[in-house]
Scaffold this motif. Structure first.
Motif, PDB file in Angstrom:
ATOM      1  N   ALA A 260       0.829  -1.198   0.000  1.00 51.43           N
ATOM      2  CA  ALA A 260       0.000   0.000   0.000  1.00 51.43           C
ATOM      3  C   ALA A 260       0.864   1.250   0.000  1.00 51.43           C
ATOM      4  O   ALA A 260       1.900   1.305   0.674  1.00 51.43           O
ATOM      5  CB  ALA A 260      -0.931   0.012   1.206  1.00 51.43           C
ATOM      6  N   THR A 262       0.607   5.544   0.540  1.00 55.96           N
ATOM      7  CA  THR A 262      -0.268   6.505   1.216  1.00 55.96           C
ATOM      8  C   THR A 262      -0.117   7.894   0.619  1.00 55.96           C
ATOM      9  O   THR A 262       0.905   8.242   0.028  1.00 55.96           O
ATOM     10  CB  THR A 262       0.039   6.572   2.719  1.00 55.96           C
ATOM     11  OG1 THR A 262       1.368   7.054   2.899  1.00 55.96           O
ATOM     12  CG2 THR A 262      -0.110   5.203   3.367  1.00 55.96           C
ATOM     13  N   GLY A 263      -1.166   8.691   0.805  1.00 52.88           N
ATOM     14  CA  GLY A 263      -1.155  10.093   0.416  1.00 52.88           C
ATOM     15  C   GLY A 263      -1.751  10.922   1.525  1.00 52.88           C
ATOM     16  O   GLY A 263      -2.723  10.502   2.184  1.00 52.88           O
ATOM     17  N   HIS A 264      -1.194  12.117   1.768  1.00 57.52           N
ATOM     18  CA  HIS A 264      -1.645  12.980   2.865  1.00 57.52           C
ATOM     19  C   HIS A 264      -1.783  14.401   2.321  1.00 57.52           C
ATOM     20  O   HIS A 264      -0.845  14.953   1.737  1.00 57.52           O
ATOM     21  CB  HIS A 264      -0.631  12.966   4.012  1.00 57.52           C
ATOM     22  CG  HIS A 264      -0.194  11.585   4.388  1.00 57.52           C
ATOM     23  ND1 HIS A 264      -0.882  10.804   5.280  1.00 57.52           N
ATOM     24  CD2 HIS A 264       0.853  10.839   3.962  1.00 57.52           C
ATOM     25  CE1 HIS A 264      -0.277   9.626   5.398  1.00 57.52           C
ATOM     26  NE2 HIS A 264       0.782   9.634   4.603  1.00 57.52           N
ATOM     27  N   ALA A 271      -5.092  14.000  -1.727  1.00 59.64           N
ATOM     28  CA  ALA A 271      -4.531  12.883  -0.969  1.00 59.64           C
ATOM     29  C   ALA A 271      -4.672  11.586  -1.767  1.00 59.64           C
ATOM     30  O   ALA A 271      -3.751  10.751  -1.790  1.00 59.64           O
ATOM     31  CB  ALA A 271      -5.229  12.757   0.384  1.00 59.64           C
ATOM     32  N   ALA A 275      -1.623   9.133  -3.180  1.00 60.22           N
ATOM     33  CA  ALA A 275      -1.584   7.703  -2.896  1.00 60.22           C
ATOM     34  C   ALA A 275      -1.534   6.901  -4.193  1.00 60.22           C
ATOM     35  O   ALA A 275      -0.794   5.907  -4.295  1.00 60.22           O
ATOM     36  CB  ALA A 275      -2.804   7.299  -2.069  1.00 60.22           C
ATOM     37  N   LEU A 303      -8.535   2.339  -3.349  1.00 60.76           N
ATOM     38  CA  LEU A 303      -8.297   3.560  -2.592  1.00 60.76           C
ATOM     39  C   LEU A 303      -9.223   3.570  -1.376  1.00 60.76           C
ATOM     40  O   LEU A 303     -10.442   3.483  -1.527  1.00 60.76           O
ATOM     41  CB  LEU A 303      -8.570   4.797  -3.444  1.00 60.76           C
ATOM     42  CG  LEU A 303      -7.673   5.044  -4.654  1.00 60.76           C
ATOM     43  CD1 LEU A 303      -8.068   6.349  -5.329  1.00 60.76           C
ATOM     44  CD2 LEU A 303      -6.204   5.090  -4.259  1.00 60.76           C
ATOM     45  N   SER A 306      -8.134   6.405   5.084  1.00 60.76           N
ATOM     46  CA  SER A 306      -7.586   5.868   6.330  1.00 60.76           C
ATOM     47  C   SER A 306      -7.922   6.736   7.537  1.00 60.76           C
ATOM     48  O   SER A 306      -8.129   6.227   8.634  1.00 60.76           O
ATOM     49  CB  SER A 306      -6.069   5.694   6.212  1.00 60.76           C
ATOM     50  OG  SER A 306      -5.765   4.693   5.262  1.00 60.76           O
ATOM     51  N   GLN A 307      -7.956   8.075   7.351  1.00 60.49           N
ATOM     52  CA  GLN A 307      -8.384   8.939   8.452  1.00 60.49           C
ATOM     53  C   GLN A 307      -8.814  10.296   7.923  1.00 60.49           C
ATOM     54  O   GLN A 307      -8.306  10.778   6.904  1.00 60.49           O
ATOM     55  CB  GLN A 307      -7.286   9.091   9.505  1.00 60.49           C
ATOM     56  CG  GLN A 307      -6.029   9.821   9.065  1.00 60.49           C
ATOM     57  CD  GLN A 307      -6.138  11.337   9.128  1.00 60.49           C
ATOM     58  OE1 GLN A 307      -6.988  11.889   9.843  1.00 60.49           O
ATOM     59  NE2 GLN A 307      -5.280  12.037   8.373  1.00 60.49           N
ATOM     60  N   THR A 315      -5.804  11.254   5.095  1.00 56.53           N
ATOM     61  CA  THR A 315      -4.922  10.177   4.648  1.00 56.53           C
ATOM     62  C   THR A 315      -5.711   9.198   3.795  1.00 56.53           C
ATOM     63  O   THR A 315      -6.775   8.706   4.213  1.00 56.53           O
ATOM     64  CB  THR A 315      -4.303   9.428   5.835  1.00 56.53           C
ATOM     65  OG1 THR A 315      -3.506  10.338   6.605  1.00 56.53           O
ATOM     66  CG2 THR A 315      -3.415   8.278   5.352  1.00 56.53           C
ATOM     67  N   VAL A 316      -5.196   8.916   2.612  1.00 52.94           N
ATOM     68  CA  VAL A 316      -5.750   7.903   1.710  1.00 52.94           C
ATOM     69  C   VAL A 316      -4.677   6.857   1.477  1.00 52.94           C
ATOM     70  O   VAL A 316      -3.501   7.185   1.291  1.00 52.94           O
ATOM     71  CB  VAL A 316      -6.201   8.518   0.374  1.00 52.94           C
ATOM     72  CG1 VAL A 316      -6.636   7.433  -0.608  1.00 52.94           C
ATOM     73  CG2 VAL A 316      -7.335   9.516   0.604  1.00 52.94           C
ATOM     74  N   SER A 317      -5.064   5.579   1.504  1.00 53.98           N
ATOM     75  CA  SER A 317      -4.149   4.480   1.224  1.00 53.98           C
ATOM     76  C   SER A 317      -4.584   3.780  -0.055  1.00 53.98           C
ATOM     77  O   SER A 317      -5.784   3.554  -0.265  1.00 53.98           O
ATOM     78  CB  SER A 317      -4.126   3.478   2.387  1.00 53.98           C
ATOM     79  OG  SER A 317      -3.682   4.102   3.575  1.00 53.98           O
TER      80      SER A 317
END
Length: 332
Positions: A260, A262-264, A271, A275, A303, A306-307, A315-317
């Motif tokens: 995985a 991640t994107g922030h 995001a 990711a 996709l 995540s939070q 946050t996207v994973s």
């Protein structure tokens, strides 16, 4: 769900907009089942390209596609080709239509594409248009290239009812009436609940995908024709705000293990873009070009948010299933 009669609705019953003035092609009772024949999202355009020699694919598959090519639809408006509408006796605004997905029979081929300036999440970063023709002839898997394949998990990208607002509405954006939701968990065995907005409900279906990742990141899943069997029921007086669904499985399709990325970012879309860039990097490490990675990701990369509480960034994973690679399977 009660058992009733079985009906059939073929590809002669096609429309390409949502409009509550379109008369029903079929009227059924609650408990009845309908077998729908659907068209793929390009309305035959991709099949005609293959029949004309472009894009190239395995000769036997190209010949099979050419046999089934149908002519361009006169007066097509450009929306998804949808089979329907079907009216349900007794359905009225304020009720809930229950749609049980009984079976989805895939076609022997499908396609996934991308193009600069398109609707995909990273189309603005692509240097070329591309289209992949998937071989689905074994009915179980989708072949991307030697050593790379994924299991079929067919679902209907579009299932919806006529909206309450009069006039023609495009099929692309989903809304309270359902429509182009692209929920890949709506495979056989799942049940969809839709708020009835007009008398008769007026249900239509189309845009079937052989497989798709959560996000449909290039703007296309594995687009294909299909035969779809649905059973309908009605919950009188039960009003829901938006479509709901029940499914036995949250993650149909390729299994783990996963890598995985991640994107922030303070913007959720950005995001997701970050990711996805990381996921494409991971796929390139498997020997794919950037364009190949993007097309493959649309069919199998998930996709997930995540939070959303750790300000200022979401946050996207992006989950890449390693099981789609033959070498990964051999090492397990």
């Amino acid at each position: 769900m009660s058992q009733g009669k079985q009906h059939r609705l073929g590809r002669e019953a096609i429309h390409t907009v949502w409009d509550n003035a379109i008369p029903p092609r079929l009227t059924i009772a609650p408990g009845d089942t309908v077998v729908f024949d659907t068209l793929e999202a390009s309305y035959g355009h991709v099949g005609r390209l293959v029949a004309g020699g472009e894009p190239a694919c395995e000769p036997g598959l190209a010949a099979l596609i050419a046999e089934g090519v149908y002519p361009a639809a006169p007066g097509r408006t450009g929306g998804h080709p949808l089979t329907g509408p079907v009216a349900i006796e007794g359905a009225a605004p304020g009720d809930t239509l229950v749609v049980e997905i009984v079976a989805i029979e895939p076609a022997p081929w499908g396609w996934t594409g991308c193009r600069p300036g398109g609707i995909g999440l990273l189309d603005d970063e692509m240097d070329e248009s591309a289209r992949h023709i998937w071989d689905l002839r074994d009915g179980r898997s989708a072949i991307f290239k030697p050593g790379v394949s994924l299991p079929l998990a067919p679902f209907c990208g579009v299932m919806g009812l006529a909206p309450a607002e009069p006039g023609s509405h495009p099929t692309a954006p989903p809304a309270r009436h359902g429509g182009n939701m692209d929920i890949r968990q709506l495979t056989a065995g799942a049940t969809l609940y839709l708020p009835v907005l007009v008398p008769g409900a007026l249900f239509s279906v189309g845009d079937v995908h052989g497989a798709q990742g959560d996000g449909e990141v290039s703007g296309t899943g594995i687009e294909m024709e299909a035969r779809v069997t649905l059973r309908f029921d009605l919950e009188k007086g039960r009003t829901i705000r938006q479509p709901q669904f029940r499914t036995a499985e949250q993650n149909p399709g390729p299994r783990g293990p996963y890598l995985a990325a991640t994107g922030h970012h303070p913007d959720l879309r950005e995001a997701a873009r970050e990711a996805l860039r990381g996921a494409l990097d991971l796929l390139e490490e498997q020997g794919l070009t950037r364009t190949e990675a993007y097309i493959l990701a649309s069919a199998c990369v998930n996709l997930l948010i995540s939070q959303v509480v750790d300000a200022p960034n979401y946050t996207v994973s992006a989950f890449v299933p390693l099981s789609i690679f033959a070498e990964a399977n051999e090492s397990r």
